[in-house]
Design an enzyme around this catalytic site. Structure first.
Site, PDB file in Angstrom:
ATOM      1  N   ALA A 321       0.819  -1.204   0.000  1.00 40.79           N
ATOM      2  CA  ALA A 321       0.000   0.000   0.000  1.00 40.79           C
ATOM      3  C   ALA A 321       0.864   1.270   0.000  1.00 40.79           C
ATOM      4  O   ALA A 321       1.955   1.251  -0.560  1.00 40.79           O
ATOM      5  CB  ALA A 321      -0.971  -0.036   1.168  1.00 40.79           C
ATOM      6  N   SER A 322       0.423   2.274   0.693  1.00 40.14           N
ATOM      7  CA  SER A 322       1.102   3.569   0.575  1.00 40.14           C
ATOM      8  C   SER A 322       2.523   3.557   1.124  1.00 40.14           C
ATOM      9  O   SER A 322       3.294   4.467   0.835  1.00 40.14           O
ATOM     10  CB  SER A 322       0.303   4.639   1.293  1.00 40.14           C
ATOM     11  N   THR A 323       2.900   2.539   1.920  1.00 41.88           N
ATOM     12  CA  THR A 323       4.294   2.502   2.367  1.00 41.88           C
ATOM     13  C   THR A 323       5.219   2.331   1.164  1.00 41.88           C
ATOM     14  O   THR A 323       6.390   2.695   1.215  1.00 41.88           O
ATOM     15  CB  THR A 323       4.532   1.341   3.356  1.00 41.88           C
TER      16      THR A 323
END
Lengths: 610, 368
Positions: A321-323
């Site tokens: 995801a956004s990581t």
């Protein structure tokens, strides 16, 4: 001299053969003397020793090495277990003995008899195990009536004891009885049936250190089977003690924070790669593997949909995801497709081809540069960075950051995750890569899969300025007396593919995540401490694919996984943390507080003990 | 067709001796396998009977061909055996931590056993051309050394230290038989005394321990040392008359390890006492002397050396095995010919007897 004069003729060979005959006769003479000595001179004595098969071998088990945390807190030790067995040769009358014994140890006589029947094939002199770990009350009863119980033997064996239930269960692992396949594999030459060996985790990986070496003694016994003389003794050598890199206090905190959740927490010293805490939830009690579990207990463990036996830190592969935006930003900056000043306008969506890709924030972020994009996790900004990079360049950076390959941690069953490329998709599905898929990958969705451990190594590398360390769980191996056998050293596995400038910018962005007023990770803010981090929300179902689920009414098992990666202090990082909460929805709300508490616990403790 | 002299010169004595020992062996083996409590052991006895029937065929084959043709075939036999030894390292079956067996369909063979015969034949070929009364020089010893060292290393790798040492002993006996030149011998002895401690210095700790335990089983009282004690008790307790057939207690209670292969002499000595074991040892002694007598009567070098080599092999097997069970020798997996259980052992022994019959029978071909 000329050689023909020396030609070996038949006569010469005959002389040699005669000499050989004398040699043979001499050798046989030695054998005959020895035979005479044993059978005539020593015959009486040896006949006596053979009558009752007086000379027996008793083996003594080595005590298994203990396991400590980095500060020397004892995590695993051994406790005595009293095992009852019977030697058929001495147990006469057998029926009587078994009846009495069954009363004292609370096992039905028929069950004991069936155990004996199953072991009939062996020698009458070999003890047949009847019941393990009878407890002190039963022990007292058996000891008191010892003379009514001929042939009944009590062995004190040491049994593995995991001091805190569930403490670091996935890291430490457990012991269990060796099975026939393992015995035949030849990997455990020291072991025999009934021995316990490490089956999972550190107990398995460091089995050779922990196990020690069996000892034993040759004894002479009388007709009753009692030892009358010890002939020779070989002491068992205790196994080595192991010091793990984890910090028991931090580990305990992590386990508490993940209680009643499913997910993973791992913390690392970013400067060495030492794992400070490693938790996977739900967990299990390791003691039941040693003490023997019922069929029902086992069923509960394996049928639990939350997979308690899986170490989610290394076996759980989730969309990062956004990581993942850390990697997209790094690639974009290093490749020069964006720089610190580049801004994109985010209206809340991005049109690509004939599809509209939404930003998580419906209203949009307005003008964003890379720092703000990281801080507020703007999808639209990274869609465009990803589009400019293309999937293969992006994949190259992801791989260089350690995704898609094993971190090399000393634990079993590690997953490698997945970094998709155009060629991979073609090979896998036969369909060509679609440009839109690059956009999904750029924000960490799509085919992307990473384990919490991989993200932890990456976060640590960002924190320490680019060094990817192999995660280490072993601090040192010491002998029972305390001398060091192995002292682990940090292992550099690679370097992040970026220069100083991109690092400065990314670190600024990550710091803003927690510290700016609009940062997505504000919840992880700690007063008086500068924390950097990145949130992530990994969808289980596509955001736009299934319109019947709005964010509010999703059933639990379709809720997104929450990610949070963090390190602190921002300037001189001492700890890096990765948190994944399965179906925890937003990275900020469920994973963020866990990361905050881990950091707080660790750094506060450091202040107390400078 | 068949030369009548083949019948006239056939060595009935050797054949009779062989049959006698083999029968005693089968009786001893019966006792060793029948009284153990583990069921599948009993089938070993019937397997051994099958091995003997195969052995008889192999024996007949190896005395029908003229042994002189082995001179020509030696290189091929040698290379084939080395290839087998290499393949056992690659494809061999793991049994108790060592790769010794090669699985060929329903049977598994132990190439290291065949290697012994291959080494004897190739050394014979070499020595029969070089031997002279002055003895072999160092340069002449190089080839035999290589011929021995290659199988030695391959067998040590398995690892099967016992068989490897046996090859060296056999090759050494044959070499000493054809005589080493005095200066060369002096040199070799000095070189060994100097090199020994040097090699020792370079060995790792666990290797040193293994060698020390090998030489002195008492260092390992829970393993080899215990076996030696039990074996000595078994033999000694037989006393003069023995405990009687099937009456051995050490064997019956499976106190002896490998009682049907390596320690079968202990079973035999326990049950038959001094009288029985003396008989068996005397039979072996007669067999060996008989073999040397064949070498004595043979009138050409190839046959003489071959007979000596083959006899040396039987001698070392008997000497080491019996010595080991009585605590005179290190514990190594060396079988007692004719008596120990094992297909490879039976077949190699029968090949040896076949070759001896062969040489004995054809001696008239070289009579003046």
């Amino acid at each position: 001299m000329t050689k023909y004069l020396k030609t070996a003729d038949t006569e010469w060979y005959k002389q040699r053969v005669i000499r050989a005959m004398f040699c043979v006769a001499g050798a046989f003479f030695i054998l005959l003397i020895r035979l005479f000595y044993l059978q005539v001179i020593q015959g009486e004595e040896l006949r006596r020793l053979s009558e009752n098969n007086c000379i027996r071998l008793q083996s003594t088990e080595p005590s298994r090495g203990m396991i400590f945390d980095r500060n020397g807190t004892l995590l695993v030790d051994n406790r005595p277990s009293f095992d009852v067995s019977i030697i058929l040769k001495d147990a006469k009358p057998i029926k009587d003995t078994i009846d009495k014994l069954s009363k004292y140890i609370n096992v039905s006589a028929s069950e004991l008899m069936s155990k004996i029947e199953n072991n009939r094939t062996g020698s009458h002199y070999k003890p047949i195990p009847l019941k393990k770990d009878i407890g002190r009350d039963a022990l007292a009863a058996v000891e008191v009536h010892k003379f009514d119980l001929p042939g009944v033997v009590i062995d004190v064996k040491s049994r593995r004891h995991y001091i805190e239930r569930q403490r670091a269960a996935h890291l430490i692992g457990y012991l269990s009885e060796i099975n026939s396949q393992e015995l035949e594999s030849g990997k455990y030459p020291e072991c025999k049936g009934g021995d316990y060996i490490g089956k999972f985790g550190v107990e398995k990986i460091f089995e050779s250190f922990l196990h020690g070496k069996r000892g034993g003694r040759q004894v002479e016994v009388n007709v009753m089977g009692q030892v009358v003389r010890i002939i020779k003794t070989v002491d068992a050598q205790p196994g080595h003690n192991i010091y793990l890199t984890i910090d028991n206090t931090l580990q305990k905190t992590a386990e508490m924070l993940l209680k009643d959740k499913a997910g993973a927490v791992a913390a690392m010293d970013p400067n060495t790669g030492h794992i400070l805490a490693l938790t996977s939830a739900p967990s299990f009690d390791q003691n039941i593997f040693v003490d023997g579990m019922s069929h029902k207990q086992w069923e509960t463990l394996v049928s639990n949909p939350l997979r308690p036996l899986e170490n989610k830190v290394i076996q759980g592969a989730y969309p990062p995801a956004s990581t993942f935006k850390i990697i997209t930003a790094m690639a974009g900056l290093e490749e020069g497709v964006v720089d610190e000043k580049t801004t994109f306008y985010c209206p809340g969506h991005y049109k690509y081809g004939n599809r509209v890709y939404r930003c998580w924030k419906r209203g949009g972020h307005g003008n964003v540069n890379v720092v703000k994009a990281l801080a507020e996790s703007c999808d639209v900004f990274f869609y465009q960075v990803g589009q400019k990079l293309g999937i293969d360049r992006l994949a190259m950076y992801a791989k260089a950051c350690g995704l898609g390959s094993f971190t090399g941690i000393d634990l079993d069953h590690e997953e490698a995750g997945l970094v998709p490329t155009a060629a991979w998709k073609k090979r896998r599905t036969g369909i060509a890569w679609q440009g839109g898929e690059t956009l999904s990958v750029a924000i960490g969705q799509g085919y992307n899969l990473a384990t919490p451990m991989q993200m932890l190594v990456l976060t640590s590398a960002v924190a320490n300025g680019g060094a990817l360390y192999t995660p280490l769980v072993l601090e040192s191996v010491n002998t029972a007396e305390g001398s060091v056998v192995i002292q682990s050293k940090r292992r550099l596995a690679g370097r992040l593919p970026a220069g100083k400038q991109p690092f400065r910018i990314i670190k600024k962005g990550l710091r803003e995540v927690v510290n700016s007023s609009k940062g997505t990770g504000r919840i992880a803010h700690i007063d008086g401490l500068s924390v950097s981090g990145k949130t992530g929300t990994a969808q289980v179902v596509g955001r736009s694919k299934d319109p019947k689920w709005s964010d509010k009414n999703l059933p639990d098992h379709l809720k997104a996984h929450a990610w949070f990666v963090a390190y602190a202090p921002s300037e001189n990082p001492q700890i890096a943390v990765t948190v994944v909460v399965e179906h925890g929805e937003h990275g900020s709300s469920s994973a963020g507080p866990i990361a905050r508490e881990i950091i707080r616990t660790y750094l506060k403790k450091d202040e107390l003990q400078p | 067709m068949i030369d009548r002299r083949f019948v006239k010169y056939f060595d009935w004595g050797l054949l009779g001796l062989t049959v006698f020992i083999a029968c005693l062996g089968l009786i001893a083996l019966y006792s060793a396998v029948i009284s153990t409590t583990v069921a599948p052991q009993k089938t070993l006895y019937f397997k051994q009977l099958i091995w003997y029937s195969v052995g008889i065929i192999v024996m007949v084959l190896s005395f029908l061909i003229n042994y002189k043709s082995l001179d020509r075939w030696a290189p091929i036999i040698y290379i084939a055996c080395m290839l087998l030894l290499i393949s056992v390292l690659i494809f061999g079956k793991h049994v108790g931590g060592a790769r010794r067996w090669l699985i060929l369909g329903p049977v598994s063979i132990q190439p290291s056993e065949l290697a012994k015969i291959a080494v004897i034949i190739s050394l014979t070929r070499y020595f029969s051309r070089r031997a002279d009364t002055g003895g072999l020089t160092l340069r002449e010893l190089l080839t035999p050394f290589m011929l021995t060292v290659i199988p030695f290393i391959l067998i040590v790798k398995q690892p099967d230290l016992g068989t490897a040492m046996l090859i060296v002993l056999i090759a050494g006996s044959v070499t000493v038989f054809v005589k080493i030149e005095r200066r060369s011998l002096l040199f070799l002895v000095t070189a060994c005394t100097v090199a020994g401690p040097l090699v020792w210095f370079f060995l790792k700790g666990y290797q040193k321990r293994r060698i020390l335990t090998f030489l002195n089983p008492d260092r390992d009282p829970l393993g080899a040392g215990y076996h030696i004690i039990q074996s000595k008790i078994a033999i000694g307790s037989g006393m003069i008359a023995g405990k009687g057939f099937l009456e051995g207690t050490q064997n019956a209670l499976s106190f002896l390890p490998e009682q049907h292969t390596d320690f079968i002499f202990s079973v035999l000595a326990e049950e038959w006492g001094l009288m029985g074991s003396l008989l068996v040892l005397c039979l072996f002694l007669s067999l060996i002397i008989w073999g040397l007598n064949i070498a004595y009567r043979c009138r050409e070098p190839f046959g003489t050396i071959l007979a000596v080599g083959v006899t040396a092999m039987i001698f070392w097997h008997v000497f080491i095995n019996v010595g080991m069970t009585m605590g005179l020798m290190p514990i190594v997996g060396v079988t007692l010919p004719f008596i120990s259980y094992g297909g490879s052992s039976v077949i190699t022994t029968m090949i040896c007897i076949g070759l001896l019959l062969n040489i004995s029978m054809r001696r008239f071909l070289y009579e003046q």
